[in-house]
Write a protein that holds these residues in place. Structure first.
Motif, PDB file in Angstrom:
ATOM      1  N   ILE A  43      33.296  -7.091  -1.176  1.00 22.62           N
ATOM      2  CA  ILE A  43      32.741  -6.115  -2.114  1.00 22.62           C
ATOM      3  C   ILE A  43      32.816  -4.705  -1.540  1.00 22.62           C
ATOM      4  O   ILE A  43      32.489  -4.480  -0.380  1.00 22.62           O
TER       5      ILE A  43
ATOM      6  N   LYS B 247      23.413   1.163  -8.288  1.00 17.43           N
ATOM      7  CA  LYS B 247      24.439   0.497  -7.481  1.00 17.43           C
ATOM      8  C   LYS B 247      25.745   0.324  -8.259  1.00 17.43           C
ATOM      9  O   LYS B 247      25.730   0.180  -9.487  1.00 17.43           O
ATOM     10  N   THR B 248      26.847   0.296  -7.536  1.00 20.03           N
ATOM     11  CA  THR B 248      28.159  -0.041  -8.092  1.00 20.03           C
ATOM     12  C   THR B 248      28.858  -0.967  -7.107  1.00 20.03           C
ATOM     13  O   THR B 248      28.811  -0.743  -5.904  1.00 20.03           O
ATOM     14  N   GLU B 249      29.510  -2.014  -7.631  1.00 16.18           N
ATOM     15  CA  GLU B 249      30.255  -2.948  -6.790  1.00 16.18           C
ATOM     16  C   GLU B 249      31.664  -3.136  -7.343  1.00 16.18           C
ATOM     17  O   GLU B 249      31.847  -3.291  -8.558  1.00 16.18           O
TER      18      GLU B 249
ATOM     19  N   TRP C  54      33.593   6.790  -4.004  1.00  9.08           N
ATOM     20  CA  TRP C  54      33.705   5.901  -2.851  1.00  9.08           C
ATOM     21  C   TRP C  54      33.922   6.720  -1.576  1.00  9.08           C
ATOM     22  O   TRP C  54      33.303   6.473  -0.559  1.00  9.08           O
TER      23      TRP C  54
ATOM     24  N   ASN D 218      30.833  -1.419  -1.963  1.00  9.39           N
ATOM     25  CA  ASN D 218      29.578  -0.953  -2.562  1.00  9.39           C
ATOM     26  C   ASN D 218      29.009   0.283  -1.864  1.00  9.39           C
ATOM     27  O   ASN D 218      27.884   0.696  -2.131  1.00  9.39           O
TER      28      ASN D 218
END
Length: 297
Positions: free
Chosen positions: A73, A91-93, A229, A75
């Motif tokens: 993942i 959150k983002t995955e 990211w 994240n």
């Protein structure tokens, strides 16, 4: 029996050799890339090694196929605005795998399902479907790994798609007339919303698929909040040269290699606050580690 034993032994040796080759490649990448990679110290931990898998998935946004449970993942997103380099409010995955023809991204976007914003619009209508009107997510891929050119694939929370190209590593040089065939599906759930992407390799073209640039952007409309990211100091020039990496893909190179330049026959104005903000902040060029740490406090 001796023949069967030898075949079994040979297959095991092949597997060991393949693992050793991958290990050598990863070590070479980690220790060798810093010589050529711009801003390496700021993104040395931003690399993803995707799995090659022949699994068939239904592109529906559910992310319920078994392959999604086997993948590492991503994240470690950071907030860009309004609170630079801070922890995102949600959150983002992201998970990634590929086959011989396409690369797949599974994105889990955590949020209060009742507060997600989404506006219906036609394909590639950035003003109606994205800019200050919807929550959205973008995959940006520097498949040439020239730190100059990027192909971007945006999806909003109701499934509207848009694509564009960044060139000359410049946030003002964005061609919204670049269009490709790719697919993505959105599914809302109690935890927020998901996206399943399929981007065919023929939409990208490569110099070398072993190492390509990669970044993700998320926007939450109600907070006017941007996540990325990879986050470099605001003052650092460029866009594509900031990307992290997708490493170790094994695809049929001759099928997707391209040495032909992309010819621009026109460009469309692209008003995205994320890149507009980068451009406004590029009055200084603070790229060394000490200044970066001072900036982060």
């Amino acid at each position: 029996n001796a023949n069967i034993w030898w075949i079994s032994k040979k297959n095991k040796l092949k597997k060991i050799f393949k693992i050793l080759l991958k290990t050598v490649f990863i070590v070479s990448f980690i220790f060798g890339v810093s010589k050529e990679e711009p801003f390496y110290n700021f993104k040395k931990n931003k690399s993803y090694f995707p799995i090659k898998d022949k699994s068939t998935i239904v592109l529906d946004g559910l992310l319920d196929e078994s392959i999604w449970g086997k993948l590492n993942i991503i994240n470690d997103f950071k907030q860009v605005d309004p609170h630079f380099n801070s922890k995102p409010s949600q959150k983002t995955e992201v998970k990634i795998f590929y086959n011989d023809n396409s690369i797949f991204f599974g994105v889990k976007i955590y949020d209060d399902v009742n507060k997600i914003s989404g506006n219906l619009a036609q394909y590639d209508d950035w003003f109606e479907g994205f800019e200050n009107s919807s929550d959205y997510f973008i995959v940006e891929i520097d498949s040439y790994h020239d730190h100059q050119t990027s192909f971007a694939f945006a999806v909003n929370s109701v499934g509207v798609k848009a694509d564009y190209m960044i060139y000359n590593d410049n946030p003002e040089m964005i061609d919204d007339d670049w269009n490709q065939k790719w697919n993505a599906k959105v599914q809302k759930n109690q935890e927020g919303w998901n996206i399943e992407y399929e981007i065919p390799f023929k939409a990208l073209k490569f110099n070398n698929p072993d190492n390509i640039g990669l970044n993700f952007i998320r926007y939450i409309k109600r907070n006017n909040e941007y996540h990325s990211w990879v986050v470099l100091p605001r003052e650092t020039e460029g866009v594509v040269s900031h990307y992290g990496h997708l490493v170790g893909m094994e695809i049929e190179k001759n099928k997707y290699l391209s040495f032909r330049p992309y010819l621009l026959f026109g460009s469309t104005s692209y008003n995205d606050f994320y890149y507009k903000n980068i451009e406004l902040m590029n009055e200084f060029n603070i790229i060394d580690k000490n200044n970066y740490e001072k900036l982060l406090g």
